[in-house]
Design a protein around this motif. Structure first.
Motif, short mmCIF file in Angstrom:
data_model
loop_
_atom_site.label_atom_id
_atom_site.label_comp_id
_atom_site.label_asym_id
_atom_site.label_seq_id
_atom_site.Cartn_x
_atom_site.Cartn_y
_atom_site.Cartn_z
N ASN A 126 0.80 -1.22 0.00
CA ASN A 126 0.00 0.00 0.00
C ASN A 126 0.83 1.28 0.00
O ASN A 126 0.30 2.34 -0.30
N GLN A 163 -3.07 -4.79 -8.74
CA GLN A 163 -3.40 -6.09 -8.16
C GLN A 163 -2.70 -7.24 -8.88
O GLN A 163 -2.30 -8.22 -8.24
N HIS A 198 -3.92 -8.14 1.27
CA HIS A 198 -4.34 -7.13 0.30
C HIS A 198 -4.67 -7.74 -1.05
O HIS A 198 -5.00 -7.01 -1.99
N LEU A 199 -4.58 -9.03 -1.15
CA LEU A 199 -5.05 -9.72 -2.35
C LEU A 199 -6.56 -9.63 -2.41
O LEU A 199 -7.23 -9.51 -1.38
N GLU A 200 -7.09 -9.72 -3.63
CA GLU A 200 -8.54 -9.65 -3.81
C GLU A 200 -9.05 -10.89 -4.55
O GLU A 200 -8.31 -11.54 -5.28
N GLY A 201 -10.31 -11.17 -4.35
CA GLY A 201 -11.00 -12.20 -5.14
C GLY A 201 -10.40 -13.59 -5.04
O GLY A 201 -10.04 -14.06 -3.95
N LEU A 253 -6.87 -14.29 -3.45
CA LEU A 253 -6.87 -14.34 -1.99
C LEU A 253 -7.30 -15.71 -1.49
O LEU A 253 -6.62 -16.32 -0.67
N LYS A 254 -8.42 -16.18 -2.00
CA LYS A 254 -8.93 -17.50 -1.60
C LYS A 254 -7.90 -18.59 -1.84
O LYS A 254 -7.64 -19.43 -0.98
N LYS A 293 -4.70 -4.86 9.02
CA LYS A 293 -4.53 -4.44 7.62
C LYS A 293 -3.25 -3.68 7.33
O LYS A 293 -2.92 -3.46 6.16
#
Lengths: 188, 188
Positions: free
Chosen positions: A23, A49, A108-111, A114-115, B20
């Motif tokens: 970040n 990302q 901070h991974l997304e979608g 992240l999973k 975070k």
DNA sequence: GTCTATACCTAGATAGAC
DNA sequence: GTCTATCTAGGTATAGAC
């Protein structure tokens, strides 16, 4: 295998992310380090990302493959733990920036990324835990709380990347030997 | 000692920052968690930096004081290392959010706070290193590379805060006993 | 001590010329 | 493939009413 511009960007970004965290690194920072404009980065990558996901998923798969290999081998629990330590050192030597991102910025991974990464991490820890428990029942390992053993070894191995600067001063094989000895036999 | 509104804000912010990271937590996030508006936070704190500096300097001073006490005692190097492990566990129990900030966000400190914390950290490591070296020359500790010993113990102790959720399940004194045993005597 | 309103800045990302 | 220009969202922080 020649390096693409995309790989170059990800590699440069990885350095910055290791130092300041995901970040705190802007696309403009990455662009400056690449000696280009931020807008131009988007001709090579979809977005910020993608950089993070690439870094983390790549190294997570290295660990998963390493563990798969260890599980496939016919060896004592203690030998398998030694092998885990060596694999961590090897991966750290080649992927220190990726490991920094995995350790510090996975949240901070997304979608789906992240999973996927959380799942791989859970699987890895569960496999490691099973090996420790097997070692205890077989009498090779002290009957201490398995979580304490798992945690103390894993926390050391996971932060090995902080040593990447000092690494040059120490031969990798000597590091492996001493690290295995300290983690397995202790310091007394 | 009643809790001031300022302390309340810092405490709430600490939770978010632990989860975070400093840069991913906005003043608006903190305000929402406090059930107030972001602008109102500034009646109690000077700015976001003050929160980070307070969190990190406070816990860094705990470690510095702990080390000062250990150095003042007349004990063997091995006993001193045991004491260091115990102090880390005690501080982690009471300051887990602060330790998360110290570990992960120290580089986002600015000005004098940054200098001060880096200095304290260096001093702490140097003192720890000296104790290990003394233990080796006295024959209490295996003659492995001191950096490997320092690093493997310290990396485990520094990431103990990641256990703060699980801690409830395990008695602190049992944790101390097992952790000391694993780190000192190994697992075999 | 808290609010609304807002200033000012930097973030990620896109459009379109070259 | 790189640039300039720009959009929109969100960041920290302040001013001033209540």
């Amino acid at each position: 295998m020649q390096i693409t511009r995309k790989q170059e960007i990800i590699s440069v970004a990885a350095q910055l992310i290791k130092e300041k965290g995901y970040n705190a690194v802007s696309m403009r920072d990455i662009a400056i380090a690449m000696d280009m404009k931020a807008a131009s980065l988007y001709n090579h990558i979809k977005g910020k990302q993608e950089i993070l996901a690439t870094l983390i998923v790549n190294v997570a798969e290295e660990f998963t493959n390493g563990m798969k290999f260890i599980l496939s081998e016919d060896a004592s629990a203690l030998k398998k733990i030694e092998k885990i330590i060596e694999i961590h050192i090897d991966i750290t030597v080649n992927y220190s920036e990726n490991i920094a991102a995995l350790n510090n910025d996975w949240m901070h991974l997304e979608g789906d990324a992240l999973k996927k990464v959380v799942q791989m991490r859970d699987d890895y820890e569960n496999n490691f835990r099973s090996i420790i428990k097997k070692g205890i029942t077989e009498g090779d390992i002290q009957p201490k709380h398995p979580e304490v053993i798992l945690f103390s070894i894993l926390s050391t191995l996971r932060t090995l990347y902080l040593w990447s600067e000092k690494r040059g001063k120490m031969d990798v094989n000597i590091l492996k030997k001493d690290m295995v000895s300290v983690l397995i036999k202790g310091i007394v």
